[in-house]
Design a protein around this motif. Structure first.
Motif, mmCIF file in Angstrom:
data_model
loop_
_atom_site.group_PDB
_atom_site.id
_atom_site.type_symbol
_atom_site.label_atom_id
_atom_site.label_comp_id
_atom_site.label_asym_id
_atom_site.label_seq_id
_atom_site.Cartn_x
_atom_site.Cartn_y
_atom_site.Cartn_z
ATOM 1 N N PRO A 73 -23.288 -94.186 18.965
ATOM 2 C CA PRO A 73 -23.522 -95.632 18.885
ATOM 3 C C PRO A 73 -23.909 -96.101 17.478
ATOM 4 C CG PRO A 73 -24.543 -94.764 20.861
ATOM 5 C CD PRO A 73 -24.077 -93.584 20.053
ATOM 6 N N ALA A 74 -24.684 -95.298 16.768
ATOM 7 C CA ALA A 74 -25.037 -95.662 15.392
ATOM 8 C C ALA A 74 -23.791 -95.653 14.511
ATOM 9 C CB ALA A 74 -26.091 -94.701 14.839
ATOM 10 N N LEU A 75 -22.968 -94.629 14.659
ATOM 11 C CA LEU A 75 -21.735 -94.560 13.867
ATOM 12 C C LEU A 75 -20.829 -95.743 14.174
ATOM 13 C CD1 LEU A 75 -20.939 -90.738 14.116
ATOM 14 C CD2 LEU A 75 -22.058 -91.966 12.232
ATOM 15 N N ASP A 76 -20.731 -96.092 15.463
ATOM 16 C CA ASP A 76 -19.899 -97.237 15.869
ATOM 17 C C ASP A 76 -20.405 -98.544 15.254
ATOM 18 O OD1 ASP A 76 -18.345 -95.504 17.352
ATOM 19 O OD2 ASP A 76 -19.190 -96.083 19.289
ATOM 20 N N ALA A 77 -21.715 -98.625 14.988
ATOM 21 C CA ALA A 77 -22.310 -99.818 14.380
ATOM 22 C C ALA A 77 -22.285 -99.755 12.853
ATOM 23 C CB ALA A 77 -23.746 -99.988 14.876
ATOM 24 N N GLY A 78 -21.659 -98.701 12.310
ATOM 25 C CA GLY A 78 -21.566 -98.568 10.860
ATOM 26 C C GLY A 78 -22.799 -97.962 10.221
ATOM 27 N N ILE A 79 -23.641 -97.304 11.033
ATOM 28 C CA ILE A 79 -24.865 -96.676 10.526
ATOM 29 C C ILE A 79 -24.633 -95.168 10.491
ATOM 30 C CG2 ILE A 79 -27.337 -96.333 10.898
ATOM 31 C CD1 ILE A 79 -27.249 -99.012 12.511
ATOM 32 N N GLY A 80 -24.389 -94.655 9.308
ATOM 33 C CA GLY A 80 -24.093 -93.225 9.172
ATOM 34 C C GLY A 80 -25.323 -92.342 9.132
ATOM 35 N N SER A 81 -26.475 -92.943 8.826
ATOM 36 C CA SER A 81 -27.731 -92.204 8.714
ATOM 37 C C SER A 81 -28.814 -93.003 9.440
ATOM 38 C CB SER A 81 -28.088 -92.010 7.231
ATOM 39 O OG SER A 81 -29.315 -91.338 7.096
ATOM 40 N N PRO A 82 -28.923 -92.859 10.762
ATOM 41 C CA PRO A 82 -29.834 -93.713 11.523
ATOM 42 C C PRO A 82 -31.326 -93.484 11.256
ATOM 43 C CG PRO A 82 -28.789 -92.106 12.968
ATOM 44 C CD PRO A 82 -28.147 -91.972 11.627
ATOM 45 N N TYR A 83 -31.695 -92.289 10.843
ATOM 46 C CA TYR A 83 -33.112 -91.968 10.618
ATOM 47 C C TYR A 83 -33.285 -91.396 9.208
ATOM 48 C CZ TYR A 83 -33.021 -92.439 15.668
ATOM 49 O OH TYR A 83 -32.832 -92.912 16.937
ATOM 50 N N PRO A 84 -33.062 -92.210 8.174
ATOM 51 C CA PRO A 84 -33.087 -91.682 6.806
ATOM 52 C C PRO A 84 -34.442 -91.143 6.365
ATOM 53 C CG PRO A 84 -33.030 -94.078 6.771
ATOM 54 C CD PRO A 84 -32.837 -93.658 8.208
ATOM 55 N N HIS A 85 -35.501 -91.505 7.067
ATOM 56 C CA HIS A 85 -36.846 -91.030 6.752
ATOM 57 C C HIS A 85 -37.138 -89.662 7.362
ATOM 58 C CE1 HIS A 85 -36.819 -93.394 10.421
ATOM 59 N NE2 HIS A 85 -37.869 -92.701 10.822
ATOM 60 N N LEU A 86 -36.195 -89.136 8.168
ATOM 61 C CA LEU A 86 -36.359 -87.832 8.814
ATOM 62 C C LEU A 86 -35.246 -86.880 8.374
ATOM 63 C CD1 LEU A 86 -37.028 -88.985 12.512
ATOM 64 C CD2 LEU A 86 -38.731 -88.343 10.796
ATOM 65 N N ARG A 87 -35.490 -85.609 8.531
ATOM 66 C CA ARG A 87 -34.428 -84.612 8.392
ATOM 67 C C ARG A 87 -33.594 -84.751 9.666
ATOM 68 N NH1 ARG A 87 -36.178 -78.333 8.138
ATOM 69 N NH2 ARG A 87 -34.157 -77.354 7.824
ATOM 70 N N GLN A 88 -32.303 -85.072 9.517
ATOM 71 C CA GLN A 88 -31.447 -85.389 10.657
ATOM 72 C C GLN A 88 -30.458 -84.254 10.917
ATOM 73 O OE1 GLN A 88 -30.282 -89.836 10.456
ATOM 74 N NE2 GLN A 88 -30.599 -89.193 8.336
ATOM 75 N N ILE A 89 -30.450 -83.798 12.159
ATOM 76 C CA ILE A 89 -29.545 -82.715 12.555
ATOM 77 C C ILE A 89 -28.804 -83.146 13.806
ATOM 78 C CG2 ILE A 89 -29.363 -80.291 13.210
ATOM 79 C CD1 ILE A 89 -32.181 -79.956 11.836
ATOM 80 N N VAL A 90 -27.494 -82.955 13.788
ATOM 81 C CA VAL A 90 -26.639 -83.304 14.913
ATOM 82 C C VAL A 90 -26.078 -82.024 15.506
ATOM 83 C CG1 VAL A 90 -24.609 -84.582 15.663
ATOM 84 C CG2 VAL A 90 -26.006 -85.463 13.795
ATOM 85 N N ALA A 91 -26.212 -81.878 16.812
ATOM 86 C CA ALA A 91 -25.638 -80.722 17.501
ATOM 87 C C ALA A 91 -24.257 -81.113 18.008
ATOM 88 C CB ALA A 91 -26.535 -80.299 18.656
ATOM 89 N N SER A 92 -23.286 -80.266 17.715
ATOM 90 C CA SER A 92 -21.922 -80.521 18.160
ATOM 91 C C SER A 92 -21.205 -79.193 18.345
ATOM 92 C CB SER A 92 -21.176 -81.379 17.128
ATOM 93 O OG SER A 92 -19.835 -81.561 17.530
ATOM 94 N N ARG A 93 -20.385 -79.133 19.368
ATOM 95 C CA ARG A 93 -19.602 -77.916 19.603
ATOM 96 C C ARG A 93 -18.407 -77.831 18.654
ATOM 97 N NH1 ARG A 93 -20.530 -80.073 24.735
ATOM 98 N NH2 ARG A 93 -22.210 -79.012 25.802
ATOM 99 N N ARG A 94 -18.058 -78.977 18.046
ATOM 100 C CA ARG A 94 -16.917 -79.034 17.121
ATOM 101 C C ARG A 94 -17.397 -79.373 15.717
ATOM 102 N NH1 ARG A 94 -12.936 -83.285 19.762
ATOM 103 N NH2 ARG A 94 -14.480 -84.515 18.693
#
Length: 191
Positions: A73-94
């Motif tokens: 949803p953040a990407l769809d809204a044009g937000i590539g880094s939703p939590y810039p104040h945190l270390r952000q990790i995305v889990a993905s199988r691909r």
């Protein structure tokens, strides 16, 4: 040692989103929002912090772990880094292409075990249900913002978990006039 904290809104029937991944029915306003703004401001997206003029306190979390569908949803809204104040990790199988501010892992369980050994604040498990199910052995604390609504179907709090009874002890429960109940549970350790 750092803890993995699953801090999430949930319906009375145990769903964190509707079948399409939407969460619009959850109450934004109300007297329960003081918990969100005062105690969990680290978990607010950067654009919300900016709009409200809030500086992230960096007192509770320094890392956020989310599933790909939680990020979408953040990407769809044009937000590539939703939590810039945190270390952000995305889990993905691909393999995924994301903002340089985000890291991608296909092995979230191993990564969480490594992160817990580092110095720092707690790790926020932001969602989704399948990721929470895969990380159940490492979740130390649940902070559930239980909203007074029923979805009937959707994305469950924990998805894809083979029977794996894990005990959590109630730590606190706060009821608000909005109907939201904030419940906290700590994982019990075998003696």
């Amino acid at each position: 040692m750092r803890e993995l904290v699953y801090y999430v809104a949930v319906s009375l029937d145990g769903y964190i989103a509707d079948p399409r991944g939407g969460y619009d029915p959850f109450l934004i306003g109300g007297d329960h929002s003081r918990v969100v703004f005062d105690e969990y401001a680290d978990a607010l997206p950067g654009h919300v912090l900016d709009a409200l003029g809030i500086t992230p306190p960096r007192s509770r979390f320094d890392t956020v772990l989310m599933g790909w569908n939680t990020l979408t949803p953040a990407l769809d809204a044009g937000i590539g880094s939703p939590y810039p104040h945190l270390r952000q990790i995305v889990a993905s199988r691909r393999a995924r292409t994301v903002s340089p501010d985000l890291a991608v892992t296909s092995e979230p369980l191993d990564l969480v075990r490594e992160l817990k050994q580092e110095d720092g604040l707690d790790i926020w498990l932001c969602g989704g249900g399948a990721l929470a199910g895969s990380l159940l052995p490492e979740i130390d604390r649940l902070v559930l913002k239980r909203h007074p609504l029923v979805f009937g179907a959707g994305i469950p709090l924990f998805d894809g978990v083979a029977f794996d009874a894990r005990r959590f002890a109630p730590d606190s429960r706060r009821e608000f006039a909005s109907g939201v109940i904030v419940e906290e549970y700590a994982r019990t350790r075998p003696e």
